[in-house]
Design a protein around this motif. Sequence first.
Motif, PDB file in Angstrom:
ATOM      1  N   ASN A 110     -41.063   2.558  -5.633  1.00 59.77           N
ATOM      2  CA  ASN A 110     -41.788   1.417  -6.065  1.00 59.77           C
ATOM      3  C   ASN A 110     -41.155   1.164  -7.552  1.00 59.77           C
ATOM      4  OD1 ASN A 110     -42.611   3.677  -7.475  1.00 59.77           O
ATOM      5  ND2 ASN A 110     -45.116   3.437  -6.847  1.00 59.77           N
ATOM      6  N   ARG A 111     -40.026   1.523  -7.785  1.00 56.63           N
ATOM      7  CA  ARG A 111     -39.350   1.363  -8.892  1.00 56.63           C
ATOM      8  C   ARG A 111     -39.168  -0.188  -9.209  1.00 56.63           C
ATOM      9  NH1 ARG A 111     -37.310   6.614  -9.205  1.00 56.63           N
ATOM     10  NH2 ARG A 111     -38.534   7.870 -10.345  1.00 56.63           N
ATOM     11  N   LYS A 112     -39.796  -0.731 -10.442  1.00 56.54           N
ATOM     12  CA  LYS A 112     -39.369  -2.140 -10.588  1.00 56.54           C
ATOM     13  C   LYS A 112     -37.815  -2.871 -10.791  1.00 56.54           C
ATOM     14  CE  LYS A 112     -41.086  -4.079 -14.950  1.00 56.54           C
ATOM     15  NZ  LYS A 112     -40.508  -3.039 -15.675  1.00 56.54           N
ATOM     16  N   ILE A 113     -37.508  -3.638 -10.350  1.00 52.90           N
ATOM     17  CA  ILE A 113     -36.261  -4.255 -10.875  1.00 52.90           C
ATOM     18  C   ILE A 113     -36.201  -4.778 -12.132  1.00 52.90           C
ATOM     19  CG2 ILE A 113     -34.528  -6.103 -10.046  1.00 52.90           C
ATOM     20  CD1 ILE A 113     -35.492  -5.847  -7.181  1.00 52.90           C
ATOM     21  N   SER A 114     -35.121  -4.352 -12.965  1.00 55.18           N
ATOM     22  CA  SER A 114     -35.218  -4.809 -14.272  1.00 55.18           C
ATOM     23  C   SER A 114     -35.009  -6.014 -14.425  1.00 55.18           C
ATOM     24  CB  SER A 114     -34.076  -3.893 -14.642  1.00 55.18           C
ATOM     25  OG  SER A 114     -33.516  -4.570 -16.202  1.00 55.18           O
ATOM     26  N   SER A 115     -35.327  -6.869 -15.463  1.00 57.21           N
ATOM     27  CA  SER A 115     -35.140  -8.258 -15.768  1.00 57.21           C
ATOM     28  C   SER A 115     -33.581  -8.411 -16.464  1.00 57.21           C
ATOM     29  CB  SER A 115     -36.264  -8.897 -16.590  1.00 57.21           C
ATOM     30  OG  SER A 115     -36.195  -8.124 -17.681  1.00 57.21           O
ATOM     31  N   ILE A 116     -32.918  -7.303 -16.665  1.00 58.92           N
ATOM     32  CA  ILE A 116     -31.936  -7.637 -17.246  1.00 58.92           C
ATOM     33  C   ILE A 116     -30.656  -7.257 -16.474  1.00 58.92           C
ATOM     34  CG2 ILE A 116     -30.441  -6.635 -19.196  1.00 58.92           C
ATOM     35  CD1 ILE A 116     -33.139  -5.555 -20.602  1.00 58.92           C
ATOM     36  N   PRO A 117     -29.890  -8.328 -16.231  1.00 54.11           N
ATOM     37  CA  PRO A 117     -28.685  -8.367 -15.098  1.00 54.11           C
ATOM     38  C   PRO A 117     -27.566  -7.630 -16.054  1.00 54.11           C
ATOM     39  CG  PRO A 117     -29.048 -10.424 -15.760  1.00 54.11           C
ATOM     40  CD  PRO A 117     -30.199  -9.656 -16.454  1.00 54.11           C
ATOM     41  N   PHE A 118     -26.735  -6.785 -15.379  1.00 55.85           N
ATOM     42  CA  PHE A 118     -25.304  -6.185 -15.927  1.00 55.85           C
ATOM     43  C   PHE A 118     -24.408  -7.092 -15.492  1.00 55.85           C
ATOM     44  CE2 PHE A 118     -26.354  -1.609 -17.675  1.00 55.85           C
ATOM     45  CZ  PHE A 118     -27.931  -2.063 -17.641  1.00 55.85           C
ATOM     46  N   PRO A 119     -23.359  -6.908 -16.200  1.00 57.86           N
ATOM     47  CA  PRO A 119     -22.104  -7.736 -15.884  1.00 57.86           C
ATOM     48  C   PRO A 119     -21.954  -7.629 -14.408  1.00 57.86           C
ATOM     49  CG  PRO A 119     -21.755  -6.552 -17.605  1.00 57.86           C
ATOM     50  CD  PRO A 119     -22.993  -6.005 -17.272  1.00 57.86           C
ATOM     51  N   GLN A 120     -21.731  -8.863 -13.660  1.00 59.48           N
ATOM     52  CA  GLN A 120     -21.153  -9.151 -12.246  1.00 59.48           C
ATOM     53  C   GLN A 120     -22.167  -8.540 -11.291  1.00 59.48           C
ATOM     54  OE1 GLN A 120     -17.306  -6.990 -13.141  1.00 59.48           O
ATOM     55  NE2 GLN A 120     -16.586  -8.672 -11.705  1.00 59.48           N
ATOM     56  N   LYS A 121     -23.571  -8.274 -11.670  1.00 60.53           N
ATOM     57  CA  LYS A 121     -24.653  -7.698 -10.913  1.00 60.53           C
ATOM     58  C   LYS A 121     -25.712  -8.516 -11.027  1.00 60.53           C
ATOM     59  CE  LYS A 121     -22.396  -3.808  -9.872  1.00 60.53           C
ATOM     60  NZ  LYS A 121     -22.217  -3.501  -8.327  1.00 60.53           N
ATOM     61  N   TYR A 131     -16.120  -4.628 -12.400  1.00 61.86           N
ATOM     62  CA  TYR A 131     -15.907  -4.008 -13.570  1.00 61.86           C
ATOM     63  C   TYR A 131     -16.593  -2.712 -13.272  1.00 61.86           C
ATOM     64  CZ  TYR A 131     -16.909  -2.538 -18.464  1.00 61.86           C
ATOM     65  OH  TYR A 131     -17.133  -1.978 -19.721  1.00 61.86           O
ATOM     66  N   LEU A 132     -18.077  -2.528 -13.303  1.00 60.51           N
ATOM     67  CA  LEU A 132     -18.841  -1.468 -13.213  1.00 60.51           C
ATOM     68  C   LEU A 132     -18.673  -0.611 -12.046  1.00 60.51           C
ATOM     69  CD1 LEU A 132     -22.366  -2.899 -14.611  1.00 60.51           C
ATOM     70  CD2 LEU A 132     -20.822  -1.367 -15.867  1.00 60.51           C
ATOM     71  N   ASN A 133     -18.010  -0.989 -11.088  1.00 59.46           N
ATOM     72  CA  ASN A 133     -17.721  -0.051  -9.883  1.00 59.46           C
ATOM     73  C   ASN A 133     -16.151   0.221  -9.845  1.00 59.46           C
ATOM     74  OD1 ASN A 133     -19.985  -2.305  -8.353  1.00 59.46           O
ATOM     75  ND2 ASN A 133     -20.102  -0.218  -8.040  1.00 59.46           N
ATOM     76  N   VAL A 190     -21.548  -4.431 -21.662  1.00 57.88           N
ATOM     77  CA  VAL A 190     -23.037  -3.904 -21.024  1.00 57.88           C
ATOM     78  C   VAL A 190     -24.134  -4.143 -21.917  1.00 57.88           C
ATOM     79  CG1 VAL A 190     -24.129  -1.726 -20.026  1.00 57.88           C
ATOM     80  CG2 VAL A 190     -21.584  -2.142 -19.857  1.00 57.88           C
ATOM     81  N   PRO A 191     -25.180  -4.881 -21.315  1.00 56.93           N
ATOM     82  CA  PRO A 191     -26.471  -5.233 -22.267  1.00 56.93           C
ATOM     83  C   PRO A 191     -27.123  -4.163 -22.561  1.00 56.93           C
ATOM     84  CG  PRO A 191     -27.177  -5.564 -19.729  1.00 56.93           C
ATOM     85  CD  PRO A 191     -25.307  -5.121 -20.000  1.00 56.93           C
ATOM     86  N   TYR A 192     -27.852  -4.090 -23.805  1.00 56.06           N
ATOM     87  CA  TYR A 192     -28.675  -3.004 -24.380  1.00 56.06           C
ATOM     88  C   TYR A 192     -30.020  -3.323 -23.509  1.00 56.06           C
ATOM     89  CZ  TYR A 192     -31.859  -0.739 -27.383  1.00 56.06           C
ATOM     90  OH  TYR A 192     -32.970   0.057 -27.931  1.00 56.06           O
ATOM     91  N   VAL A 193     -30.536  -2.091 -22.985  1.00 58.26           N
ATOM     92  CA  VAL A 193     -31.816  -2.105 -22.356  1.00 58.26           C
ATOM     93  C   VAL A 193     -32.843  -1.434 -23.151  1.00 58.26           C
ATOM     94  CG1 VAL A 193     -33.123  -1.447 -20.339  1.00 58.26           C
ATOM     95  CG2 VAL A 193     -30.725  -2.264 -20.149  1.00 58.26           C
ATOM     96  N   PRO A 194     -33.661  -1.825 -23.575  1.00 61.68           N
ATOM     97  CA  PRO A 194     -34.818  -1.037 -24.546  1.00 61.68           C
ATOM     98  C   PRO A 194     -35.615  -0.155 -23.665  1.00 61.68           C
ATOM     99  CG  PRO A 194     -35.674  -3.388 -24.470  1.00 61.68           C
ATOM    100  CD  PRO A 194     -34.281  -3.159 -23.437  1.00 61.68           C
ATOM    101  N   PHE A 195     -35.541   1.091 -23.504  1.00 63.96           N
ATOM    102  CA  PHE A 195     -36.421   1.947 -22.818  1.00 63.96           C
ATOM    103  C   PHE A 195     -37.636   2.433 -23.668  1.00 63.96           C
ATOM    104  CE2 PHE A 195     -32.435   2.239 -20.382  1.00 63.96           C
ATOM    105  CZ  PHE A 195     -32.809   2.214 -19.175  1.00 63.96           C
ATOM    106  N   GLU A 196     -38.667   2.420 -23.030  1.00 68.93           N
ATOM    107  CA  GLU A 196     -39.952   2.823 -23.953  1.00 68.93           C
ATOM    108  C   GLU A 196     -40.044   4.075 -23.957  1.00 68.93           C
ATOM    109  OE1 GLU A 196     -43.386   0.490 -22.629  1.00 68.93           O
ATOM    110  OE2 GLU A 196     -42.059  -1.372 -22.450  1.00 68.93           O
ATOM    111  N   ILE A 197     -39.625   4.993 -24.996  1.00 65.96           N
ATOM    112  CA  ILE A 197     -39.822   6.253 -25.113  1.00 65.96           C
ATOM    113  C   ILE A 197     -40.883   6.539 -26.052  1.00 65.96           C
ATOM    114  CG2 ILE A 197     -38.266   6.477 -27.163  1.00 65.96           C
ATOM    115  CD1 ILE A 197     -37.191   9.082 -25.531  1.00 65.96           C
TER     116      ILE A 197
END
Lengths: 396, 103
Positions: free
Chosen positions: A32-43, A215-217, B27-34
Amino acid sequence: MKRRSFLKGALAGAGVTALGPEAFAAGQPVDNRKISSIPFPQKRPMITYSDRPPLLESPRYVFAHPVTPNDMFFVRWHMPDIPTHIDLGTFRIKVNGLVERELSLSVDQLKHDFEPVEVYAVLQCGGNSRSAFKPTAGGIQWGSGAMGCARWKGVRLRDILERAGLKKEAEWVGFNGSETAAYYETPNFVRELHLEEIGDHVIVAYEMNGEDLPYLNGYPVRLVIPGTYSDSWVKMLSNLTVTSDYQHLFFMDKAYRVPDNDCECQKPGEHVPTKPITKMNVKSFIGYPTNGETLYHNSYATIRGVAFDYGAGIKAVMLSFDDGKTWQEATLGDDLGRYAFRAFTFDFKPKKYGKQTIMAKAINRAGEEQPYAKDIKWNHGGYKFNGIDVVTVEVV
Amino acid sequence: MKKTIFAALLSLGALNLHAALNEDVEVPYVPFEIKMGKHFDLVQANCLTCHSFGYILNQGKQSRTFWKEKVEKMVDAFKAPITKEDQALITDYLAEQYGNGQP
C-alpha cells in the motif's frame, strides 16, 4: 468458545519452537505504499524509497503485462554519485587484465562490430518483497515491484572476451560500473563472475525494449545475466578486468548472500556461513486486480499477472479463490523465452458478495512451486521471498 | 551553470530526457520526512553525505543492535569517517526514533 479452542490448537502446534513458527517466517509484502508525486528522469512517478542513490519501485498494476515499460521499470543504485552526463563520443568499455589484447570499445563499436542478440529477461532485486519477512529483515523494505521484464538487446559477453583473447590463467571477470561513492576509500560496486558462469545468454546490453537504456537503468550499457538476481547486472558498465584469482570484494563477500544451508534460513541474531543469492526461484504475481479494488458480482473479470523463475520455464499458474482449498489453472500467454515473464490470465466470475481473496501460485517445468508465505523461513537480508501472492478485492 | 542546464531540461519536460542525454541529467531532490530528535544534527552531518534519509525511514522499525551494526557497517565496509563518539550518539538517535523496543 470458538476463539479459545482455535488459540489452543495454535499453541499446541507452536510447541515445537519456543516462539512459535510464525516468529521467523513471512507474511505478505507491503502493498500500500503510495506513488511519489515527483517523477525521476525518463520515469513516470513511482514508489520512491530514496533519491540518493535512487531507489524506485513499480506499483502492482504494472505486472498485468509481461513486458515492463522502461518508464515504469524499477531502479536500484548503490552509490550516491552516478554520472549525470554520458558522452557517447568518449565513453568506452575497457577490457583488461589477463587478455591478449586490451580493448577500449565505444557503444557504436558494440553495435556495429559484434553480432547483435536479443533476450527477454526478468531483472529482479534479491531483496524484492523483503517487507514480507517477520521480524523485519535488514535493508530497504521493498514491496514486490523491485522487478521487471524487458527485451534486452546487446552483444554476447563471450564475444567481447573472445575479441580480447583470454590468457590461459584467466578464471574470473570483474565488472565495474560508473557509479562512485562519496569517499574515495569506499569500495566500488564491482561484481565478479567465474568464466563458467558466462554462457551465451549473458550479454552486454545497449537497448531495452527497443530504446536506449534509460539513464537510471544503466545507460549506455549494462550487464544482463538472465535467470539470476540483479545484483550482478552491473549498470553503466565501464570496465571488465580478467583475473586468475577471485578478488575478495565487499559486494561479493558481504552483500547479497543467504545462509548456506538447505532452507537458506537462520534465526534472527544467528550467524551462519553464507552463499551468494544467484539463481531466482519460481514466483508469480497478480497485476490485476490490485488490493482493495472492486469487482462486480456475477460479472467476468480477467485476472492478469506474471510468473517466472531462473530459466527452467513456467509450466502452470494456479489460482485459488477459497484460500488455497482448491486451485484452478490459469491460461498462459505467449512464451517470450525461458527467462521472461510468462503472462497468465483467468476469467473469474465472483459468486459471492464482500471480501474475496485471489491467490496465485506458479509451478515451473522442474516441478518447483511457490510456497505459502507462512512457510518461508527467515534470513537476515530478507532475500529471495517467493511466497504465493494474495490479493483481496471487494465484490459488490 | 549546472543550474541553468537543469532549468532548461525541466522546461523540456522530464519525459523527453532520453533524447537529451548528451546534456546533464539531474535526479530530483525528494524531501523525506525524518523525525527530529536528540542528536539529529549528527545524523544530518554524517549520513546525508552518502545517502538520503529514505535509507533510514525505509529500513522499518529495528532493534538497537541492528542500528548499531548498520552504523558500524557504514564505517567498516563503506569507510564513512564517523568518530566512535558520534557512532554511539547516532545509534542512540536511530534506536530512539526508529527502534522496535528491542535491545
